[in-house]
Scaffold this motif. Structure first.
Motif, PDB file in Angstrom:
ATOM      1  N   LEU A   1       0.793  -1.228   0.000  1.00 57.57           N
ATOM      2  CA  LEU A   1       0.000   0.000   0.000  1.00 57.57           C
ATOM      3  C   LEU A   1       0.825   1.277   0.000  1.00 57.57           C
ATOM      4  O   LEU A   1       0.450   2.262  -0.644  1.00 57.57           O
ATOM      5  CB  LEU A   1      -0.932   0.025   1.216  1.00 57.57           C
ATOM      6  N   PHE A   2       1.913   1.281   0.747  1.00 59.33           N
ATOM      7  CA  PHE A   2       2.642   2.533   0.941  1.00 59.33           C
ATOM      8  C   PHE A   2       3.936   2.667   0.140  1.00 59.33           C
ATOM      9  O   PHE A   2       4.524   3.746   0.119  1.00 59.33           O
ATOM     10  CB  PHE A   2       2.921   2.752   2.428  1.00 59.33           C
ATOM     11  N   ILE A   3       4.377   1.592  -0.511  1.00 56.66           N
ATOM     12  CA  ILE A   3       5.580   1.681  -1.338  1.00 56.66           C
ATOM     13  C   ILE A   3       5.273   1.282  -2.777  1.00 56.66           C
ATOM     14  O   ILE A   3       5.463   2.074  -3.702  1.00 56.66           O
ATOM     15  CB  ILE A   3       6.728   0.825  -0.761  1.00 56.66           C
ATOM     16  N   ALA A   4       4.800   0.048  -2.969  1.00 66.53           N
ATOM     17  CA  ALA A   4       4.622  -0.464  -4.336  1.00 66.53           C
ATOM     18  C   ALA A   4       3.534   0.283  -5.114  1.00 66.53           C
ATOM     19  O   ALA A   4       3.746   0.647  -6.275  1.00 66.53           O
ATOM     20  CB  ALA A   4       4.319  -1.961  -4.295  1.00 66.53           C
ATOM     21  N   MET A   5       2.381   0.493  -4.504  1.00 71.34           N
ATOM     22  CA  MET A   5       1.286   1.165  -5.222  1.00 71.34           C
ATOM     23  C   MET A   5       1.602   2.637  -5.527  1.00 71.34           C
ATOM     24  O   MET A   5       1.361   3.080  -6.646  1.00 71.34           O
ATOM     25  CB  MET A   5      -0.026   1.035  -4.446  1.00 71.34           C
ATOM     26  N   PRO A   6       2.150   3.411  -4.584  1.00 74.13           N
ATOM     27  CA  PRO A   6       2.532   4.779  -4.960  1.00 74.13           C
ATOM     28  C   PRO A   6       3.596   4.816  -6.050  1.00 74.13           C
ATOM     29  O   PRO A   6       3.543   5.674  -6.938  1.00 74.13           O
ATOM     30  CB  PRO A   6       3.068   5.381  -3.654  1.00 74.13           C
ATOM     31  N   MET A   7       4.534   3.870  -6.011  1.00 79.81           N
ATOM     32  CA  MET A   7       5.536   3.835  -7.071  1.00 79.81           C
ATOM     33  C   MET A   7       4.885   3.569  -8.422  1.00 79.81           C
ATOM     34  O   MET A   7       5.294   4.139  -9.435  1.00 79.81           O
ATOM     35  CB  MET A   7       6.604   2.779  -6.778  1.00 79.81           C
ATOM     36  N   LYS A   8       3.875   2.721  -8.431  1.00 78.49           N
ATOM     37  CA  LYS A   8       3.203   2.391  -9.684  1.00 78.49           C
ATOM     38  C   LYS A   8       2.375   3.566 -10.198  1.00 78.49           C
ATOM     39  O   LYS A   8       2.462   3.918 -11.380  1.00 78.49           O
ATOM     40  CB  LYS A   8       2.306   1.177  -9.483  1.00 78.49           C
ATOM     41  N   TYR A   9       1.564   4.149  -9.353  1.00 77.59           N
ATOM     42  CA  TYR A   9       0.605   5.152  -9.810  1.00 77.59           C
ATOM     43  C   TYR A   9       1.110   6.594  -9.788  1.00 77.59           C
ATOM     44  O   TYR A   9       0.636   7.422 -10.545  1.00 77.59           O
ATOM     45  CB  TYR A   9      -0.697   5.031  -9.020  1.00 77.59           C
ATOM     46  N   ILE A  10       2.055   6.902  -8.937  1.00 77.50           N
ATOM     47  CA  ILE A  10       2.566   8.272  -8.873  1.00 77.50           C
ATOM     48  C   ILE A  10       3.819   8.433  -9.738  1.00 77.50           C
ATOM     49  O   ILE A  10       3.958   9.412 -10.466  1.00 77.50           O
ATOM     50  CB  ILE A  10       2.851   8.688  -7.416  1.00 77.50           C
ATOM     51  N   PHE A  11       4.706   7.443  -9.655  1.00 77.05           N
ATOM     52  CA  PHE A  11       5.990   7.557 -10.349  1.00 77.05           C
ATOM     53  C   PHE A  11       6.086   6.701 -11.610  1.00 77.05           C
ATOM     54  O   PHE A  11       7.144   6.648 -12.234  1.00 77.05           O
ATOM     55  CB  PHE A  11       7.132   7.205  -9.390  1.00 77.05           C
ATOM     56  N   ALA A  12       5.005   6.013 -11.974  1.00 72.09           N
ATOM     57  CA  ALA A  12       4.977   5.149 -13.166  1.00 72.09           C
ATOM     58  C   ALA A  12       6.095   4.109 -13.153  1.00 72.09           C
ATOM     59  O   ALA A  12       6.736   3.845 -14.161  1.00 72.09           O
ATOM     60  CB  ALA A  12       5.023   5.985 -14.438  1.00 72.09           C
ATOM     61  N   MET A  13       6.313   3.519 -11.971  1.00 74.61           N
ATOM     62  CA  MET A  13       7.323   2.470 -11.814  1.00 74.61           C
ATOM     63  C   MET A  13       6.636   1.228 -11.234  1.00 74.61           C
ATOM     64  O   MET A  13       6.679   1.000 -10.027  1.00 74.61           O
ATOM     65  CB  MET A  13       8.443   2.969 -10.899  1.00 74.61           C
ATOM     66  N   PRO A  14       6.021   0.409 -12.085  1.00 74.17           N
ATOM     67  CA  PRO A  14       5.202  -0.698 -11.589  1.00 74.17           C
ATOM     68  C   PRO A  14       5.959  -1.983 -11.254  1.00 74.17           C
ATOM     69  O   PRO A  14       5.338  -2.993 -10.933  1.00 74.17           O
ATOM     70  CB  PRO A  14       4.252  -0.936 -12.758  1.00 74.17           C
ATOM     71  N   PHE A  15       7.275  -1.969 -11.279  1.00 69.03           N
ATOM     72  CA  PHE A  15       8.022  -3.211 -11.153  1.00 69.03           C
ATOM     73  C   PHE A  15       7.865  -3.919  -9.799  1.00 69.03           C
ATOM     74  O   PHE A  15       8.091  -5.114  -9.706  1.00 69.03           O
ATOM     75  CB  PHE A  15       9.513  -2.980 -11.452  1.00 69.03           C
ATOM     76  N   LEU A  16       7.469  -3.226  -8.757  1.00 65.06           N
ATOM     77  CA  LEU A  16       7.325  -3.859  -7.440  1.00 65.06           C
ATOM     78  C   LEU A  16       5.938  -4.452  -7.184  1.00 65.06           C
ATOM     79  O   LEU A  16       5.803  -5.318  -6.332  1.00 65.06           O
ATOM     80  CB  LEU A  16       7.613  -2.849  -6.328  1.00 65.06           C
ATOM     81  N   THR A  17       4.929  -3.987  -7.880  1.00 63.73           N
ATOM     82  CA  THR A  17       3.567  -4.414  -7.542  1.00 63.73           C
ATOM     83  C   THR A  17       3.344  -5.900  -7.754  1.00 63.73           C
ATOM     84  O   THR A  17       2.678  -6.536  -6.942  1.00 63.73           O
ATOM     85  CB  THR A  17       2.512  -3.620  -8.325  1.00 63.73           C
ATOM     86  N   ARG A  18       3.862  -6.467  -8.815  1.00 67.03           N
ATOM     87  CA  ARG A  18       3.637  -7.896  -9.060  1.00 67.03           C
ATOM     88  C   ARG A  18       4.311  -8.788  -8.008  1.00 67.03           C
ATOM     89  O   ARG A  18       3.650  -9.620  -7.403  1.00 67.03           O
ATOM     90  CB  ARG A  18       4.062  -8.296 -10.460  1.00 67.03           C
ATOM     91  N   PRO A  19       5.619  -8.661  -7.746  1.00 68.11           N
ATOM     92  CA  PRO A  19       6.216  -9.555  -6.742  1.00 68.11           C
ATOM     93  C   PRO A  19       5.672  -9.322  -5.330  1.00 68.11           C
ATOM     94  O   PRO A  19       5.387 -10.281  -4.610  1.00 68.11           O
ATOM     95  CB  PRO A  19       7.714  -9.270  -6.823  1.00 68.11           C
ATOM     96  N   VAL A  20       5.501  -8.070  -4.946  1.00 68.63           N
ATOM     97  CA  VAL A  20       4.979  -7.786  -3.605  1.00 68.63           C
ATOM     98  C   VAL A  20       3.524  -8.240  -3.499  1.00 68.63           C
ATOM     99  O   VAL A  20       3.117  -8.812  -2.482  1.00 68.63           O
ATOM    100  CB  VAL A  20       5.127  -6.290  -3.245  1.00 68.63           C
TER     101      VAL A  20
END
Length: 102
Positions: free
Chosen positions: A27-46
Motif C-alpha cells: 500500500l505505501f511503497i509499491a502502489m505509490p511507485m506504480k501510480y505516482i511515479f509510473a514504476m510498476p516493477f514492485l507491484t507484481r512480486p509484492v
C-alpha cells in the motif's frame, strides 16, 4: 522466536506479522511507485507475496480458531478482518494472539 514456531498460534503470529508488513509495503511503497511515479516493477512480486501470506493467514486463523474453540462471532471474525485492514494484524496480535497460552 523459536518457541513461536512450535505452536499453531505462534505460527499464526509470525504469518500475521509478515502478512501485515507485506500489506503495508504494497500500500505505501509499491502502489505509490506504480501510480505516482509510473514504476510498476514492485507491484507484481509484492502483490504475489502478499496474496500467498494472506491465504496462509486465513487458513491458519481457521485452524487456530478450531484448536482454541473460538466462537466465530466473538473472536474468529475479528482476526480474519484484521488481515484486510492496514496495521490490523499487529493490533490483533497484541490484543488477542499474544494472550493465548499453549
Amino acid at each position: 522466536m523459536k518457541n513461536l514456531l512450535q505452536t499453531n498460534t505462534g505460527r499464526l503470529r509470525i504469518i500475521g506479522f509478515l502478512e501485515g508488513t507485506s500489506l503495508l509495503i504494497l500500500l505505501f511503497i509499491a502502489m505509490p511507485m506504480k501510480y505516482i511515479f509510473a514504476m510498476p516493477f514492485l507491484t507484481r512480486p509484492v502483490g504475489t507475496i502478499h496474496g500467498a501470506l494472506f491465504l496462509l493467514f486465513i487458513f491458519n486463523t481457521i485452524s487456530v480458531g478450531v484448536e482454541q474453540n473460538w466462537r466465530f462471532k466473538d473472536t474468529t471474525w475479528k482476526v480474519l478482518l484484521a488481515c484486510i485492514i492496514p496495521f490490523g494484524t499487529f493490533y490483533i496480535d497484541s490484543k488477542i494472539l499474544s494472550k493465548i497460552n499453549n
